[in-house]
Every structure is written in C-alpha cells, then in structure tokens.
Design an enzyme around this catalytic site. Sequence first.
Site, PDB file in Angstrom:
ATOM      1  N   TYR A  43      24.682  34.586 -51.763  1.00 38.71           N
ATOM      2  CA  TYR A  43      23.402  34.442 -51.075  1.00 38.71           C
ATOM      3  C   TYR A  43      22.286  34.072 -52.044  1.00 38.71           C
ATOM      4  O   TYR A  43      22.221  34.610 -53.142  1.00 38.71           O
ATOM      5  CB  TYR A  43      23.058  35.775 -50.401  1.00 38.71           C
ATOM      6  CG  TYR A  43      21.751  35.741 -49.671  1.00 38.71           C
ATOM      7  CD1 TYR A  43      21.680  35.179 -48.401  1.00 38.71           C
ATOM      8  CD2 TYR A  43      20.587  36.228 -50.251  1.00 38.71           C
ATOM      9  CE1 TYR A  43      20.475  35.127 -47.724  1.00 38.71           C
ATOM     10  CE2 TYR A  43      19.382  36.183 -49.569  1.00 38.71           C
ATOM     11  CZ  TYR A  43      19.332  35.630 -48.310  1.00 38.71           C
ATOM     12  OH  TYR A  43      18.150  35.568 -47.643  1.00 38.71           O
ATOM     13  N   TRP A  64      18.281  31.603 -52.655  1.00 40.30           N
ATOM     14  CA  TRP A  64      17.323  30.552 -52.301  1.00 40.30           C
ATOM     15  C   TRP A  64      17.459  29.285 -53.126  1.00 40.30           C
ATOM     16  O   TRP A  64      16.723  28.326 -52.883  1.00 40.30           O
ATOM     17  CB  TRP A  64      15.905  31.105 -52.381  1.00 40.30           C
ATOM     18  CG  TRP A  64      15.471  31.560 -51.033  1.00 40.30           C
ATOM     19  CD1 TRP A  64      15.927  32.651 -50.368  1.00 40.30           C
ATOM     20  CD2 TRP A  64      14.537  30.910 -50.166  1.00 40.30           C
ATOM     21  NE1 TRP A  64      15.316  32.728 -49.136  1.00 40.30           N
ATOM     22  CE2 TRP A  64      14.455  31.680 -48.987  1.00 40.30           C
ATOM     23  CE3 TRP A  64      13.751  29.767 -50.267  1.00 40.30           C
ATOM     24  CZ2 TRP A  64      13.630  31.331 -47.913  1.00 40.30           C
ATOM     25  CZ3 TRP A  64      12.922  29.429 -49.209  1.00 40.30           C
ATOM     26  CH2 TRP A  64      12.869  30.202 -48.047  1.00 40.30           C
TER      27      TRP A  64
HETATM   28  N1  MGD Z   1      12.987  45.211 -52.074  1.00 41.18           N
HETATM   29  C1  MGD Z   1      13.119  44.012 -51.492  1.00 41.18           C
HETATM   30  N2  MGD Z   1      14.137  43.213 -51.837  1.00 41.18           N
HETATM   31  C2  MGD Z   1      14.269  42.007 -51.252  1.00 41.18           C
HETATM   32  C3  MGD Z   1      13.354  41.573 -50.272  1.00 41.18           C
HETATM   33  C4  MGD Z   1      12.284  42.443 -49.914  1.00 41.18           C
HETATM   34  O1  MGD Z   1      11.439  42.131 -49.052  1.00 41.18           O
HETATM   35  N3  MGD Z   1      12.198  43.640 -50.563  1.00 41.18           N
HETATM   36  N4  MGD Z   1      13.527  40.358 -49.672  1.00 41.18           N
HETATM   37  C5  MGD Z   1      14.877  39.844 -49.581  1.00 41.18           C
HETATM   38  C6  MGD Z   1      14.869  38.460 -49.121  1.00 41.18           C
HETATM   39  S1  MGD Z   1      14.173  38.192 -47.580  1.00 41.18           S
HETATM   40  C7  MGD Z   1      15.451  37.455 -49.802  1.00 41.18           C
HETATM   41  S2  MGD Z   1      15.531  35.916 -49.060  1.00 41.18           S
HETATM   42  C8  MGD Z   1      16.090  37.684 -51.128  1.00 41.18           C
HETATM   43  C9  MGD Z   1      15.898  36.534 -52.093  1.00 41.18           C
HETATM   44  O2  MGD Z   1      16.768  36.621 -53.156  1.00 41.18           O
HETATM   45  P1  MGD Z   1      17.273  35.310 -53.951  1.00 41.18           P
HETATM   46  O3  MGD Z   1      17.381  34.164 -53.026  1.00 41.18           O
HETATM   47  O4  MGD Z   1      18.480  35.684 -54.725  1.00 41.18           O
HETATM   48  O5  MGD Z   1      16.050  35.074 -54.937  1.00 41.18           O
HETATM   49  P2  MGD Z   1      15.649  33.831 -55.860  1.00 41.18           P
HETATM   50  O6  MGD Z   1      14.774  34.416 -56.901  1.00 41.18           O
HETATM   51  O7  MGD Z   1      15.075  32.745 -55.044  1.00 41.18           O
HETATM   52  O8  MGD Z   1      17.024  33.414 -56.524  1.00 41.18           O
HETATM   53  C10 MGD Z   1      17.455  32.107 -56.607  1.00 41.18           C
HETATM   54  C11 MGD Z   1      18.193  31.899 -57.927  1.00 41.18           C
HETATM   55  O9  MGD Z   1      18.822  30.620 -57.885  1.00 41.18           O
HETATM   56  C12 MGD Z   1      18.624  29.948 -59.123  1.00 41.18           C
HETATM   57  N5  MGD Z   1      18.692  28.503 -58.833  1.00 41.18           N
HETATM   58  C13 MGD Z   1      17.701  27.674 -58.425  1.00 41.18           C
HETATM   59  N6  MGD Z   1      18.175  26.426 -58.244  1.00 41.18           N
HETATM   60  C14 MGD Z   1      19.494  26.445 -58.550  1.00 41.18           C
HETATM   61  C15 MGD Z   1      20.514  25.458 -58.554  1.00 41.18           C
HETATM   62  O10 MGD Z   1      20.303  24.294 -58.238  1.00 41.18           O
HETATM   63  N7  MGD Z   1      21.770  25.864 -58.902  1.00 41.18           N
HETATM   64  C16 MGD Z   1      22.045  27.145 -59.275  1.00 41.18           C
HETATM   65  N8  MGD Z   1      23.296  27.422 -59.613  1.00 41.18           N
HETATM   66  N9  MGD Z   1      21.086  28.094 -59.305  1.00 41.18           N
HETATM   67  C17 MGD Z   1      19.837  27.759 -58.937  1.00 41.18           C
HETATM   68  C18 MGD Z   1      17.265  30.425 -59.596  1.00 41.18           C
HETATM   69  O11 MGD Z   1      17.124  30.256 -60.989  1.00 41.18           O
HETATM   70  C19 MGD Z   1      17.285  31.897 -59.131  1.00 41.18           C
HETATM   71  O12 MGD Z   1      17.793  32.734 -60.120  1.00 41.18           O
HETATM   72  O13 MGD Z   1      15.546  38.880 -51.705  1.00 41.18           O
HETATM   73  C20 MGD Z   1      15.683  40.007 -50.870  1.00 41.18           C
HETATM   74  N10 MGD Z   1      15.317  41.196 -51.600  1.00 41.18           N
HETATM   75  N1  MGD Z   2       4.826  33.307 -51.849  1.00 40.73           N
HETATM   76  C1  MGD Z   2       5.998  33.638 -51.285  1.00 40.73           C
HETATM   77  N2  MGD Z   2       6.264  33.294 -49.984  1.00 40.73           N
HETATM   78  C2  MGD Z   2       7.438  33.662 -49.424  1.00 40.73           C
HETATM   79  C3  MGD Z   2       8.448  34.332 -50.136  1.00 40.73           C
HETATM   80  C4  MGD Z   2       8.156  34.675 -51.496  1.00 40.73           C
HETATM   81  O1  MGD Z   2       8.988  35.292 -52.189  1.00 40.73           O
HETATM   82  N3  MGD Z   2       6.938  34.316 -52.032  1.00 40.73           N
HETATM   83  N4  MGD Z   2       9.650  34.634 -49.534  1.00 40.73           N
HETATM   84  C5  MGD Z   2      10.023  33.914 -48.298  1.00 40.73           C
HETATM   85  C6  MGD Z   2      11.092  34.608 -47.585  1.00 40.73           C
HETATM   86  S1  MGD Z   2      12.695  34.351 -48.066  1.00 40.73           S
HETATM   87  C7  MGD Z   2      10.864  35.405 -46.523  1.00 40.73           C
HETATM   88  S2  MGD Z   2      12.162  36.196 -45.767  1.00 40.73           S
HETATM   89  C8  MGD Z   2       9.509  35.607 -45.996  1.00 40.73           C
HETATM   90  C9  MGD Z   2       9.199  37.087 -45.806  1.00 40.73           C
HETATM   91  O2  MGD Z   2       8.153  37.271 -44.910  1.00 40.73           O
HETATM   92  P1  MGD Z   2       7.812  38.766 -44.469  1.00 40.73           P
HETATM   93  O3  MGD Z   2       9.044  39.546 -44.332  1.00 40.73           O
HETATM   94  O4  MGD Z   2       6.917  38.709 -43.296  1.00 40.73           O
HETATM   95  O5  MGD Z   2       6.997  39.252 -45.765  1.00 40.73           O
HETATM   96  P2  MGD Z   2       6.754  40.702 -46.411  1.00 40.73           P
HETATM   97  O6  MGD Z   2       5.948  40.431 -47.615  1.00 40.73           O
HETATM   98  O7  MGD Z   2       8.031  41.442 -46.578  1.00 40.73           O
HETATM   99  O8  MGD Z   2       5.901  41.507 -45.350  1.00 40.73           O
HETATM  100  C10 MGD Z   2       4.723  41.001 -44.742  1.00 40.73           C
HETATM  101  C11 MGD Z   2       3.710  42.099 -44.475  1.00 40.73           C
HETATM  102  O9  MGD Z   2       4.322  43.248 -43.908  1.00 40.73           O
HETATM  103  C12 MGD Z   2       3.573  44.373 -44.327  1.00 40.73           C
HETATM  104  N5  MGD Z   2       4.332  45.612 -44.075  1.00 40.73           N
HETATM  105  C13 MGD Z   2       5.227  46.241 -44.884  1.00 40.73           C
HETATM  106  N6  MGD Z   2       5.687  47.351 -44.275  1.00 40.73           N
HETATM  107  C14 MGD Z   2       5.079  47.424 -43.060  1.00 40.73           C
HETATM  108  C15 MGD Z   2       5.154  48.327 -41.961  1.00 40.73           C
HETATM  109  O10 MGD Z   2       5.884  49.316 -41.967  1.00 40.73           O
HETATM  110  N7  MGD Z   2       4.387  48.034 -40.864  1.00 40.73           N
HETATM  111  C16 MGD Z   2       3.562  46.972 -40.809  1.00 40.73           C
HETATM  112  N8  MGD Z   2       2.856  46.763 -39.691  1.00 40.73           N
HETATM  113  N9  MGD Z   2       3.465  46.113 -41.829  1.00 40.73           N
HETATM  114  C17 MGD Z   2       4.227  46.323 -42.942  1.00 40.73           C
HETATM  115  C18 MGD Z   2       3.272  44.072 -45.769  1.00 40.73           C
HETATM  116  O11 MGD Z   2       2.172  44.833 -46.220  1.00 40.73           O
HETATM  117  C19 MGD Z   2       2.979  42.582 -45.715  1.00 40.73           C
HETATM  118  O12 MGD Z   2       1.584  42.353 -45.560  1.00 40.73           O
HETATM  119  O13 MGD Z   2       8.514  35.084 -46.881  1.00 40.73           O
HETATM  120  C20 MGD Z   2       8.817  33.791 -47.383  1.00 40.73           C
HETATM  121  N10 MGD Z   2       7.652  33.328 -48.107  1.00 40.73           N
HETATM  122 MO    MO Z   3      14.106  35.888 -47.186  1.00 36.93          MO
END
Ligand code: MGD
Ligand code: MGD
Ligand code: MO
Length: 826
Positions: free
Chosen positions: A158, A160
């Site tokens: 998994y 990005w």
């Molecule tokens: N506590 C907490 N944890 C979370 C979340 C949260 O809200 N709270 N959010 C979750 C969510 S929604 C998501 S989507 C995940 C995201 O987690 P990830 O998708 O694992 O996060 P990225 O940092 O985007 O990791 C992408 C990696 O791919 C590498 N990469 C980029 N391009 C390429 C390429 O072309 N080839 C290869 N081989 N590698 C490449 C980058 O260097 C990077 O290390 O995290 C989750 N973790």
């Molecule tokens: N700049 C930037 N943009 C991103 C990403 C990134 O890493 N960086 N990640 C991308 C990805 S993969 C995803 S999945 C999306 C994630 O998008 P979201 O999941 O919507 O993002 P979060 O930052 O987890 O949460 C959004 C809001 O929820 C609030 N929140 C937390 N806990 C609670 C709660 O219990 N109740 C309420 N009402 N609010 C709460 C936080 O304070 C925050 O303001 O964003 C995408 N966009």
């Molecule tokens: Mo995500």
Amino acid sequence: MRKIDQKRRGVLKLAVLFAAVPFVDVVSNRTNLLAATVSRFSTTLVTNGEVLTAAHWGMLKLTIKDVKIVKSEPYQKTSDIFNSLQYYTQDLVYAKDRIKYPMVRKSYLENPNSSKPELRGKDEWVRVSYEEAIKLIAGELKKTREDRGAEGIFAGSYGWKSSGNMHNSRVLLHRFMNTIGGFTGSLGDYSTGAAQVIMPHVLGTIEVYEQQTSWPVVLESSKVVVIWGANLMRTLKISWTSTDEQGFKYLQELKKSNKQIICIDPEKNETCTYLDAKWVPITPGTDVALMMGMAYHLLKTDNYDKVFLDEYTEGFDEFKEYLLGKKDKVAKDTKWASKICGIDEATIKELALLMYNNRTMIMAGWGIQRAQYGEQTHWMIVTLASMLGQIGLAGGGFGFSYHYSNGGVPTAKGGKIGGITSTITSTQNTGGSSWLEKTAKFSFPVARIADALLNPGKVIEHNGSKITYPDIDFVYWVGGNPMVHHQDTNTLVKALRKPKTIVVNEIFWTPTARMADIVMPVTTSYERDDITMSGDYSNLNIIPMKQAVERQNEAKDDYDIFCDLAKEFGVLKDYSQNKTALEWIEEFYLSAYNQVENIGLNIPKFKEFWEANKPVTFEVPQENAEFVRYADYREDPILEPLGTPSGKIEIFSKVIENMNYDDCKGHPTWFEPDEWLGMKNKDAEFALITSHPDHRLHSQLNNTSLREKYAVANREPIFINKKDAKSKGIKDGDLVRVYNKRGEILAGAVLTDKLKRGVVRVDEGAWYDPLERGKIGTICLNGNVNVLTKDIPTSKLANGNSSNTALVNIEKYTKKAKDISIFKQP
Ligand SMILES: Nc1nc2c(c(=O)[nH]1)N[C@H]1C(S)=C(S)[C@@H](COP(=O)(O)OP(=O)(O)OC[C@H]3O[C@@H](n4cnc5c(=O)[nH]c(N)nc54)[C@H](O)[C@@H]3O)O[C@H]1N2
Ligand SMILES: Nc1nc2c(c(=O)[nH]1)N[C@H]1C(S)=C(S)[C@@H](COP(=O)(O)OP(=O)(O)OC[C@H]3O[C@@H](n4cnc5c(=O)[nH]c(N)nc54)[C@H](O)[C@@H]3O)O[C@H]1N2
Ligand SMILES: [Mo]
C-alpha cells in the site's frame, strides 16, 4: 478545447545525452532497447529551460539550468491559496538520503536462510551490483513460491507512490506478481477503510470516491455549509492523480459568499480560520453522540422530514427506538450527547434546527472514521441528513469528498487516459483506481498487516465473511512507507521480523527501506517519462511528464526492475508486451484520443502533445456544473433505486444486523471507544489526533528543506492547548516527550488556543527515527506519531485503521536529547 500556453525559453536539445549517460544499464538489453526507442519522439533532456511536470501536489514548472533542476513552482495560478508543497522538487531529486545503489543487509547476504531478522533496521548494508540484486530477489522469490505458493508472498504494498499512469509502482509490482503466478494482496485503504465498506450497505455505493454535488450548485443554493471534521485548506493540496487546484478556487469563492459556515472539529483548523467560520469544538471520537443528540432534538420538536424518511429510506423506526432508548433505557437526548461530546445542549439544539430550517450541505472529512467504530460516523451523517430531508436537492444533503482530490469540481468532457494494469489482459483506464484493487486471492484488510504477519492462520471476521491470514514469508513493498503509515510502530517492528525476505524499491532511505533485506534504488518521477491526468473527478487536464533530468546514481525505474525480474522468470514478453515505457505512454494517450474523437472533439496527436510541453485541457459542459448528487434518486426512487437490498437509503440494514457483530449493529450506534477523554480510569491524559500534514504528503517531503518551516527543536511539532501546556509546565519551543503504553516520541511544542482543551495534535508522516535502531520500544527522535497509535480494527465489519483513537501523556523533556539522523545515508 482550451489550451494553456507556456513559453519555453533556451531549450537545448541534447539527443546524445540519452544514449551516452551512464544510467544506461550495460547488463540489461532491455534498458539499451529503451534508450534506442525513446528517441523516436525526440525526447531529449533539456539543458537549460523549463519542463512541465506533475506531482500529486499539482502541475509544476521546473527550471533547468545546466541539466540540473534549480527551481520548482506552480505551472499556473488557480487561486490565492498557497500550496507549500510545490517548491521542493530539487530537494527531492538531489536529496542527501537518496538510495544510490542496490544494497543488501549484511546478514541476509551472508545467508538468506538464517539472516538474523532481529537485525533488520540495524544491520550493516552491503553494496551489490544491479544484476546480483536482481538474481538474489528472483532466486529467493522462486524459493518462497515453491515452498509456500502465492500465499506466502505479500505484495499488497500500500502507498501513495508518485503521480503517473506508467510508473505506478504498486500496479507494476502487482502486474509482475500476477504474471508469475499471483500473490497475497490487501483490501481497501487507510484513507476510508471504514466508510468504504459500510457505505455500500447504506447507499449502494462506496460514496467516498464519488463525484459530489457540484461546487457551483453549493455556491448558488446552500445557505449553510457544515464542515464536519475536514480541513480543505490542507487536504486539497494534493490529489491521487495530480491536483487541478480547482477545489481551492471554489474554497476561495465560498469564503467570499455570505453563507453561514460551521466547522465541527476538535481544532479550529486552517479551513475554519480561513473561512471565518463558527467553530464547534468537539471531543475527539464523539461525533456520533453529537449527531444523535441533534437527531433526538429534531424528533422531539417534530422538525424532521417524515415524507423523505418514508419514501427514500428504510428502517428509521428501528433507529428511532434506539434513539429514544426503548431497549437500552438510554435516551440519546441532548443532555446525554452534551455530556459525551463536550458541546453544550443549547448549541446542539441550535445546530440541529439551523440545519433543518436552511438548505444545508454537510461536507464531511475522513479523519472521523479513522477511529475505532469508524463505520458509525458516516452512517450517522447519512441518517441525520435523511431526517433533514434535503438529500438530492440543490445544495442540500451530504458530501464525503469535497476535501479530497477536488471532489465537487465539475467533470470535464473529454477523454481519460489509460494506465498500466495489474494484469496483462487490459490496458484501459486503471491508472487511477488501484485503490480498490482486489486482484489477489488471499487478500486481507490493508491495515491488518501487522496482525497478519504475527498470526498466520488466524481467522478474522470481515464484512460478513471469514478471512484466514496466510503464512507470509516474502514481502515486496514499493511506493509506500508502512514504517511511518501503520499504527503502533513497535508492534510492526516485531511483525516485520517474521518474514524471511523483505524487498523494498525506494527513492530514499526511508524507515521502511531500512527495515528491508534488499533495497533497490529507484528514480523520482522527474527522472523518467510519464503521463497523468489532473483532478480525479474533474478529468480536466492530460499532462505530459517528460523526463526532466538524468537518472541519479544507479537509480532505475520500477518498470525496468520488474522487467528484469520478469526476465529471470522467463516472462518478460508477457510482462512488458515488448513495449518501452514511452510506447505504453503513447498507448495510454491514444485511449483518450480515441474517446475524444468519438465525441466529435479533437486533441493533438501524441507526437505533437509530447513535444509541446503543455497540458491538454478539456472544457466543462454546463450540465456537469449543475450536477446534484442523488437528484435522480429523489426524482424517481422507483426507476432510479439505490444499489442497496431495499433500493433505499438503509438507516437499518438487515444485512449488517444478520452479521451479528457486537461492534457494528443493524443501525447507527454509539459505542464507547477503548481510549477517549470521557472514559473512566484513563491511563493517559490527552486525546491524540493525528491529522494529515499541512506541509507534506504523509511522509513524502519530510526529507526536504520545507521541514525547516514547521519543525520545532528539529522535531515534528506537537500542538497543545495553551492552558494545558501551562498546567504541564511546557513552553513554546520546548522539547516534549509524548508517551503511552505503546511507546514514546520526542516532539517540539507549539502552544495554541485553537485546540479544544485536553486534545493534542501530532500530524502523521514524520519519519520514524528510533534512538536505538531496530529495537522494539525505543523512543522516536523525530516524532512519528504512529509509535503512539493503536493497531486495532474499526470493527469486524470494515477492519479499517483506528489511528485517531489514542490517549497520550506529555511532559517537558529535560534530558539532553540525541539529534535526529534519519535524513542521512544509513
Ligand atoms: N496516525 C495516522 N496514520 C496514518 C494516517 C492518519 O490519518 N493517521 N493516514 C493514513 C492514510 S489515509 C494513508 S493514505 C497512509 C499513507 O501512507 P503512504 O502512502 O505509505 O505514505 P507516503 O509517504 O506517501 O509513502 C509513499 C512512499 O513511496 C515512495 N515513492 C514515491 N514514488 C515512488 C516510485 O515511483 N517508486 C517507488 N518504489 N517508491 C516511490 C516515497 O518515497 C514514499 O516513501 O498513511 C496512513 N497513516
Ligand atoms: N497536505 C496534505 N493533503 C492531504 C494528505 C496529506 O498527507 N497532506 N493526505 C491525503 C489523503 S491520502 C487523505 S486520506 C486525505 C485525508 O483527509 P481527512 O481524513 O479528512 O484528513 P484528517 O487530517 O485526518 O482530518 C481532517 C480533520 O478532522 C479533524 N478531526 C480529527 N478527529 C476528529 C473527531 O473526532 N471529530 C471531528 N469532528 N473532527 C476530527 C481534524 O482536526 C482535521 O481538521 O487527505 C489527503 N490530502
Ligand atoms: Mo489516505
């Protein structure tokens, strides 16, 4: 067709460069072949000039000077909102922590059968030749396949990765694994793990990745906009493909409109501040209780839409019984709700009536469902919206993707490019949808990875079926960073000692690359040709992503690595279809070209497009700007039924009820989380929220100079309410130890009055930098918040991750702290 012009100055074409530079691999015929065919379209590196490219964070204009990237900036201006992520391409390409050569962990190289897996993350690294690395991976993979079958190989991988429909590393890996006989994959994603599984039961679609009622309609028709746990100012900086930034444009218009805007969030976040909205500070994890209090008040005051509930929904009566406390003797009234969610009763009542009496759009984010029992939040929003009765009306109802990938931006009329596929049969339109892939047989829910590695053979419940964890012996990860993204890092370290072999293709020495046995150096997207669309819903542009600079060191494209591995298995032809990357790219473009032609429009031929260094931009037809989600259903619920068993919105689901789960019932239910502020006998004091970072995409860009803009005491910041900080003797800029029973991290204090008391925030994505490498339980010096989070499923229904359900303690760190060292060569 509207095209945006860009001036190209001083572009020197160096045809020889492609054939002569050292990145041409002398051992692999394939790469020689690549070099030869590429020149067909005179793709040449720009010595001095500008190159258009694309990243998740938008279309970028790169300035090249003497074949080096010297500047990175937005390609065009779409709004006044600043996107901090767009200026650091050169930091990525020339990063100090690039993986330069194939590397193998010393003990593994000595004996792969007895490789001392407890030394992962700590062992020395040995440089090997590229051919040696390929042979080693192929050999070990063959062994595992013979011993354990496809089941023993986990390639869920998994992550990005980078933008681009060709070099989609995860899909390239899956394609390779499928070509040689399959693999264990993963189900769902981290983003919407809970919502995407429950919504089909409730609405008949996954809802979270669907087009929303269009922004122009919201601007025209909504009176009230409720932003429920969403931070558009941040999360719209990126898209799964490449952001078209139109979401920012509409956010700016929303600010200018005189609508009543309300943000329900434990933090007065950037969006709330920017929009000058009313902040309703909620206790984390209690939204369901708040909504039930609102629903109760609407019911009791007879301010709810009985006609809508009757005609368009199923099972309101069962829910009503629960709401009134008929069975459990607990009325979910405003008093009950207020006590749980920390919002006074008057506000709860006012909010409910405001939404009932005015055309209201609820824009919900996803952080609220990334928590234990996360299925309930979005289900309850749909239930509340049903009582309001505005679903399917212009500017009313709910939207679950206004904050993500520019949901609600009207869809353009044009063509969609194809993408590399995970199987070798079809090449159509899959570049962007790898999210929900279910290619592999033994798949388990993505966030159960540590549980699965640690407990082979364990049977878990999942959405009405049973899944048996396979016995995983070989892990291949590309394009993701689980050592940062997965919850409860210490348990993951333990879990990653289980498999015999871990291979990682990476650009940088990420914490995940460091846990591998074999590391393959890969190119950034600026070192190879690719193509993408922008705007996941709008399909606004097709963007050429021409190679901007030479491949660095011995970096290879993931495609080349998998071609060379496929060759070892004798399946190169199947895998590559004898095509170079650029030939694939041409084919993906052709797919859009043909669609465009079929609807009587036209776009340039590939050669012209490829050489122009400009996006192709499509027009938005008026009817798409007028799109109202569920308008068809509202118009005719008989002829346009939903995909649920009843054809209606299921406030009560017989299907879910019949699963008999104790943690997800037949109707929305308030469950008390294992860790939250209101619990008795708390073993830690503060609720931890782990939002998505403002100045990163997860862990991406943490290793650039952008970090200097937000790091405090050279660590990830922790945001603390001023009064809470005072009570703990913590000052702005102090080093803070954040800890609970799962682990500890160091973070730099930022004091704020924008957080509800009792709540602290550390954003996800800081690279894990353990004081003692490879050791379980050691402190993280850089502040990876997942050291503190809980690795439990949301429920048996969806098994999503619960990253926002955690309590922590904080204290001023007074000892001398070791400096971080994660952004260097190991
Ligand atoms: N506590 C907490 N944890 C979370 C979340 C949260 O809200 N709270 N959010 C979750 C969510 S929604 C998501 S989507 C995940 C995201 O987690 P990830 O998708 O694992 O996060 P990225 O940092 O985007 O990791 C992408 C990696 O791919 C590498 N990469 C980029 N391009 C390429 C390429 O072309 N080839 C290869 N081989 N590698 C490449 C980058 O260097 C990077 O290390 O995290 C989750 N973790
Ligand atoms: N700049 C930037 N943009 C991103 C990403 C990134 O890493 N960086 N990640 C991308 C990805 S993969 C995803 S999945 C999306 C994630 O998008 P979201 O999941 O919507 O993002 P979060 O930052 O987890 O949460 C959004 C809001 O929820 C609030 N929140 C937390 N806990 C609670 C709660 O219990 N109740 C309420 N009402 N609010 C709460 C936080 O304070 C925050 O303001 O964003 C995408 N966009
Ligand atoms: Mo995500």
